[in-house]
Design a protein around this motif. Structure first.
Motif, PDB file in Angstrom:
ATOM      1  N   ARG A  96      31.944  40.665  19.793  1.00  0.00           N
ATOM      2  CA  ARG A  96      32.295  39.679  18.738  1.00  0.00           C
ATOM      3  C   ARG A  96      31.016  39.115  18.101  1.00  0.00           C
ATOM      4  NH1 ARG A  96      35.003  36.290  21.775  1.00  0.00           N
ATOM      5  NH2 ARG A  96      36.931  37.484  21.594  1.00  0.00           N
ATOM      6  N   LEU A  97      30.025  38.806  18.953  1.00  0.00           N
ATOM      7  CA  LEU A  97      28.757  38.274  18.425  1.00  0.00           C
ATOM      8  C   LEU A  97      28.054  39.312  17.542  1.00  0.00           C
ATOM      9  CD1 LEU A  97      27.091  36.381  21.421  1.00  0.00           C
ATOM     10  CD2 LEU A  97      27.850  35.406  19.255  1.00  0.00           C
ATOM     11  N   ALA A  98      28.113  40.573  17.972  1.00  0.00           N
ATOM     12  CA  ALA A  98      27.474  41.627  17.161  1.00  0.00           C
ATOM     13  C   ALA A  98      28.129  41.675  15.784  1.00  0.00           C
ATOM     14  CB  ALA A  98      27.592  42.975  17.862  1.00  0.00           C
ATOM     15  N   CYS A  99      29.446  41.629  15.786  1.00  0.00           N
ATOM     16  CA  CYS A  99      30.200  41.669  14.524  1.00  0.00           C
ATOM     17  C   CYS A  99      29.834  40.472  13.644  1.00  0.00           C
ATOM     18  CB  CYS A  99      31.688  41.682  14.862  1.00  0.00           C
ATOM     19  SG  CYS A  99      32.735  41.736  13.426  1.00  0.00           S
ATOM     20  N   GLN A 100      29.805  39.304  14.271  1.00  0.00           N
ATOM     21  CA  GLN A 100      29.483  38.084  13.493  1.00  0.00           C
ATOM     22  C   GLN A 100      28.060  38.157  12.940  1.00  0.00           C
ATOM     23  OE1 GLN A 100      30.199  35.072  16.431  1.00  0.00           O
ATOM     24  NE2 GLN A 100      32.396  34.947  15.982  1.00  0.00           N
ATOM     25  N   SER A 101      27.119  38.661  13.764  1.00  0.00           N
ATOM     26  CA  SER A 101      25.719  38.652  13.316  1.00  0.00           C
ATOM     27  C   SER A 101      25.542  39.543  12.087  1.00  0.00           C
ATOM     28  CB  SER A 101      24.775  39.074  14.452  1.00  0.00           C
ATOM     29  OG  SER A 101      25.041  40.400  14.853  1.00  0.00           O
ATOM     30  N   HIS A 102      26.182  40.708  12.080  1.00  0.00           N
ATOM     31  CA  HIS A 102      26.045  41.594  10.905  1.00  0.00           C
ATOM     32  C   HIS A 102      26.757  41.008   9.692  1.00  0.00           C
ATOM     33  CE1 HIS A 102      23.928  45.110  12.590  1.00  0.00           C
ATOM     34  NE2 HIS A 102      24.389  44.612  13.731  1.00  0.00           N
ATOM     35  N   HIS A 372      20.465  44.739  10.515  1.00  0.00           N
ATOM     36  CA  HIS A 372      19.632  44.450  11.689  1.00  0.00           C
ATOM     37  C   HIS A 372      18.308  43.804  11.255  1.00  0.00           C
ATOM     38  CE1 HIS A 372      21.662  47.256  14.851  1.00  0.00           C
ATOM     39  NE2 HIS A 372      21.780  46.002  15.247  1.00  0.00           N
ATOM     40  N   GLY A 373      17.724  44.304  10.153  1.00  0.00           N
ATOM     41  CA  GLY A 373      16.460  43.733   9.662  1.00  0.00           C
ATOM     42  C   GLY A 373      16.627  42.284   9.239  1.00  0.00           C
ATOM     43  N   THR A 374      17.783  41.970   8.683  1.00  0.00           N
ATOM     44  CA  THR A 374      18.056  40.596   8.243  1.00  0.00           C
ATOM     45  C   THR A 374      18.346  39.708   9.462  1.00  0.00           C
ATOM     46  OG1 THR A 374      18.913  41.543   6.211  1.00  0.00           O
ATOM     47  CG2 THR A 374      19.459  39.233   6.627  1.00  0.00           C
ATOM     48  N   ILE A 375      19.060  40.272  10.445  1.00  0.00           N
ATOM     49  CA  ILE A 375      19.281  39.536  11.707  1.00  0.00           C
ATOM     50  C   ILE A 375      17.911  39.230  12.346  1.00  0.00           C
ATOM     51  CG2 ILE A 375      20.168  39.772  14.079  1.00  0.00           C
ATOM     52  CD1 ILE A 375      22.435  41.547  12.839  1.00  0.00           C
ATOM     53  N   ALA A 376      17.006  40.233  12.287  1.00  0.00           N
ATOM     54  CA  ALA A 376      15.660  40.029  12.851  1.00  0.00           C
ATOM     55  C   ALA A 376      15.000  38.819  12.194  1.00  0.00           C
ATOM     56  CB  ALA A 376      14.807  41.278  12.660  1.00  0.00           C
ATOM     57  N   GLY A 377      15.112  38.725  10.875  1.00  0.00           N
ATOM     58  CA  GLY A 377      14.517  37.596  10.165  1.00  0.00           C
ATOM     59  C   GLY A 377      15.069  36.269  10.667  1.00  0.00           C
ATOM     60  N   MET A 378      16.391  36.208  10.817  1.00  0.00           N
ATOM     61  CA  MET A 378      17.021  34.936  11.243  1.00  0.00           C
ATOM     62  C   MET A 378      16.687  34.628  12.703  1.00  0.00           C
ATOM     63  SD  MET A 378      20.730  35.011   9.337  1.00  0.00           S
ATOM     64  CE  MET A 378      21.245  36.679   9.610  1.00  0.00           C
ATOM     65  N   PRO A 388      17.836  27.092  19.121  1.00  0.00           N
ATOM     66  CA  PRO A 388      18.727  28.028  19.816  1.00  0.00           C
ATOM     67  C   PRO A 388      19.347  29.018  18.833  1.00  0.00           C
ATOM     68  CG  PRO A 388      19.534  25.750  19.970  1.00  0.00           C
ATOM     69  CD  PRO A 388      18.286  25.709  19.162  1.00  0.00           C
ATOM     70  N   ASN A 389      19.548  30.246  19.287  1.00  0.00           N
ATOM     71  CA  ASN A 389      20.186  31.253  18.433  1.00  0.00           C
ATOM     72  C   ASN A 389      21.234  31.981  19.268  1.00  0.00           C
ATOM     73  OD1 ASN A 389      20.575  34.067  17.366  1.00  0.00           O
ATOM     74  ND2 ASN A 389      19.364  33.193  15.699  1.00  0.00           N
ATOM     75  N   PRO A 390      22.473  32.056  18.780  1.00  0.00           N
ATOM     76  CA  PRO A 390      23.546  32.633  19.590  1.00  0.00           C
ATOM     77  C   PRO A 390      23.380  34.129  19.868  1.00  0.00           C
ATOM     78  CG  PRO A 390      24.282  32.229  17.320  1.00  0.00           C
ATOM     79  CD  PRO A 390      22.929  31.608  17.456  1.00  0.00           C
ATOM     80  N   TRP A 391      22.491  34.797  19.128  1.00  0.00           N
ATOM     81  CA  TRP A 391      22.364  36.255  19.275  1.00  0.00           C
ATOM     82  C   TRP A 391      21.159  36.648  20.123  1.00  0.00           C
ATOM     83  CZ3 TRP A 391      21.949  35.972  13.337  1.00  0.00           C
ATOM     84  CH2 TRP A 391      23.165  35.497  12.793  1.00  0.00           C
ATOM     85  N   ALA A 392      20.372  35.660  20.580  1.00  0.00           N
ATOM     86  CA  ALA A 392      19.093  35.973  21.228  1.00  0.00           C
ATOM     87  C   ALA A 392      19.287  36.884  22.452  1.00  0.00           C
ATOM     88  CB  ALA A 392      18.381  34.685  21.629  1.00  0.00           C
ATOM     89  N   LYS A 393      20.279  36.589  23.276  1.00  0.00           N
ATOM     90  CA  LYS A 393      20.464  37.364  24.508  1.00  0.00           C
ATOM     91  C   LYS A 393      20.961  38.778  24.181  1.00  0.00           C
ATOM     92  CE  LYS A 393      22.590  36.790  29.008  1.00  0.00           C
ATOM     93  NZ  LYS A 393      23.979  37.153  29.065  1.00  0.00           N
ATOM     94  N   LEU A 394      21.885  38.830  23.219  1.00  0.00           N
ATOM     95  CA  LEU A 394      22.486  40.119  22.851  1.00  0.00           C
ATOM     96  C   LEU A 394      21.425  41.124  22.408  1.00  0.00           C
ATOM     97  CD1 LEU A 394      25.348  41.418  22.341  1.00  0.00           C
ATOM     98  CD2 LEU A 394      25.061  40.752  19.955  1.00  0.00           C
ATOM     99  N   TYR A 395      20.461  40.658  21.600  1.00  0.00           N
ATOM    100  CA  TYR A 395      19.458  41.570  21.029  1.00  0.00           C
ATOM    101  C   TYR A 395      18.155  41.593  21.820  1.00  0.00           C
ATOM    102  CZ  TYR A 395      22.550  42.021  17.025  1.00  0.00           C
ATOM    103  OH  TYR A 395      23.628  42.303  16.222  1.00  0.00           O
TER     104      TYR A 395
END
Ligand SMILES: Cc1cc2nc3c(=O)[nH]c(=O)nc-3n(C[C@H](O)[C@H](O)[C@H](O)COP(=O)(O)OP(=O)(O)OC[C@H]3O[C@@H](n4cnc5c(N)ncnc54)[C@H](O)[C@@H]3O)c2cc1C
Ligand code: FES
Length: 510
Positions: A96-102, A372-378, A388-395
């Protein structure tokens, strides 16, 4: 501008005015040094500059000169890996987090384009994942169930695909995807970095990295940048020699842009379910002068450096395109590029494993490097700002997934198998057998030599051993480059490094 291989520059390279930049010519200090001016590096630089950080970007070539200009620029959260696999690997919450991040990344691109007035043809379109057999139809159903489980309710199964020549089988319909003109976007993003106080140095190849409380990088012409934080956004990390390269594999993928009559194909993103899969989208002529649209079709992926006749990939892609789109007319562009496939389907974004806390990487994009490149920026911005970032652990690049051990083993056995090249004979026995405009590997005693014959018939020789970890390179006749089959380093015909993980050129022939 056709090469003899039939390849052209990517469709995005015409009519784009990049901001003026220069080479690094002095030693400087800053808050954040970003290496790489592709979408990952420039998005990170932009978001940090907006936070008031003094940012310096260093780029070997020109803005977008890496894989970003080679993309087909689908903006999508319908991930290649498929959510039923992601649920197995990361659980429902992770998927779900992967989907939200993209999804958020697509929103972020739209937001930046609006805020910085970047006219980059950003358009929301629908996406269609289509089956071409009963077996694939089953998988579509499995994917739909997975999407329901992670709460993506507005994806639906459709009996018919909008392009009826594509398939008679059903498809999944994903709303709210997007497309854009990547180089118009990148050019605007680079300008916005500069407008927000950042500096971009091009033609500046970083050849050494020194971690520490203050990280220092040194360029090939001997100038240094010292910074509190170092972001290595070089598509594949050139500061990490081992860890990450065992967790992802380089693939070459091919694209073409063919004329189709205006409005003959519905403006959407399309993907089939083959392995490797085909990815298709429309590029509208926004100037509205042409009588046709461009249909951009990609696919025919193979492991880098492991196809003897890559020209056949273009031929097969065109054959498939004409079969599925009978309205296709003249092919205008043909190009190829490299993508990194992570063993568990998601990018590695965050702190560089085994390094100082202030060194970050972004890699392992698969076919989703725009998002992914834009997620990297955020994400990297949040890490540096200590938010804190909700995607830090996932990536997290340090993550270990036992559930992807099979894929990890497969890719690393493939790398080990490349060592056979040390004992095989060469392609030719004498440099005179290498024809103008081509390259061949030659055995010389116990070593292997890369021989290139230029258009004037002059033969250039260098070592065929990749400086990264010693695999033997192979000739890529489509791109006229020496490509390493192990972790994807690439070198020009004379052996000068084009892309990492190696930061060094091929050595002298001996
Ligand atoms: C044919 C094709 C189709 C694709 N289609 C899609 C798609 O539809 N949607 C999608 O989301 N993604 C797609 N991708 C993937 C996407 O294009 C990439 O993942 C993404 O562009 C990578 O961006 P990046 O910023 O990480 O790397 P890059 O754009 O490669 O930028 C890295 C930069 O670092 C520089 N660099 C490297 N080493 C050094 C050094 N030592 N010193 C200084 N600079 C250095 C390079 O010159 C380069 O400019 C596609 C890729 C290809 C090839
Ligand atoms: S890229 Fe690793 S050995 Fe060549």
């Amino acid at each position: 501008m056709k090469k003899e291989s039939g390849a052209t520059l990517p469709v995005w390279m015409n009519h784009v005015q990049l901001p003026a930049t220069k080479m690094l010519g002095e030693n400087i200090t800053c808050d954040v040094c970003v290496v790489g001016a592709g979408i990952a590096g420039l998005t990170t630089a932009y978001l940090l500059a907006k936070e008031g950080k003094r940012v310096v970007v260093l780029e070997s070539k020109e803005i977008g000169g890496g894989e970003t200009s080679r993309t087909t620029a689908h903006l999508s959260n319908a991930l290649d890996e498929q959510y039923y696999n992601l649920i197995k690997l990361f659980g429902k919450d992770g998927a779900r987090l992967a989907c939200q991040s993209h999804g958020k990344a697509i929103d972020k691109i739209e937001e930046i384009a609006a805020e910085e007035s970047i006219d980059c043809d950003f358009t929301r379109v629908d996406g269609f994942l289509f089956a071409t057999s009963a077996e694939e139809q089953e998988k579509l159903m499995q994917e739909l169930e997975a999407l329901q489980q992670i709460g993506w309710q507005d994806v639906v199964m459709r009996k018919h695909c909008p392009v009826d020549t594509l398939t008679a089988f059903p498809c999944l319909h994903y709303p709210n995807q997007a497309r854009f003109h990547v180089m118009k976007y990148l050019s605007g993003l680079a300008k916005a970095v500069i407008d927000n106080g950042g500096s971009i140095y091009t033609g500046t190849h970083v050849k050494s990295f020194k971690s520490g409380a203050v990280a220092t990088v040194v360029s090939a012409n001997g100038h240094s940048v010292s910074s509190n934080h170092l972001v290595v956004a070089t598509n594949t990390p050139v500061n990490d020699m081992l860890t990450i390269h065992t967790k992802q594999a380089p693939y070459r993928t091919y694209a073409l842009a063919v004329q189709v009559p205006k409005d003959a194909v519905a403006d959407a993103l399309y993907w089939d379910m083959k392995d490797p899969y085909h990815y298709i989208r429309l590029q509208k002529d926004t100037a509205n002068e042409a009588q046709y649209d461009l249909l951009i079709v990609g696919g025919e992926d193979h492991k880098t450096g492991q196809h003897d006749h890559p020209i056949e990939c273009f031929q097969e892609l065109e054959r498939w395109t004409r079969l599925k789109f009978p309205m296709a007319e003249e092919v205008q562009y043909r190009w190829s590029g490299q993508v990194y496939e992570p063993v568990d389907g998601l990018a590695y974004i965050g702190r560089n494993p085994g390094d100082e806390e202030n060194v970050y990487i972004a890699t392992g994009d698969s076919g989703h490097g725009m998002t992914h490149g834009t997620i990297a920026g955020m994400l990297i911005t949040d890490l540096i700002i200590e938010r804190p970032n909700p995607w830090a652990k996932l990536y997290d690049p340090s993550r270990v997934s036992l559930k992807s051990a099979g894929e990890f083993l497969k890719e690393n056995l493939n790398v080990a198998a490349q060592m056979k090249d040390y004992v095989t004979p060469g392609d030719v026995e004498d440099p005179s057998q290498v024809l103008p405009g081509t390259g061949r590997i030659m055995r010389k005693g116990t070593s292997k030599i890369a021989v290139y014959c230029d258009q004037d018939g002059v033969r250039h020789q260098c070592s065929a051993v990749c400086p990264h970890m010693g695999c033997v390179v192979s000739w890529n006749s489509v791109e006229s480059s020496w490509d390493c089959p192990c972790h994807g380093s690439r070198f020009d015909p004379q052996g000068k490094v084009i892309s990492g993980p190696s930061t060094k050129n091929l050595g002298p022939a001996s």
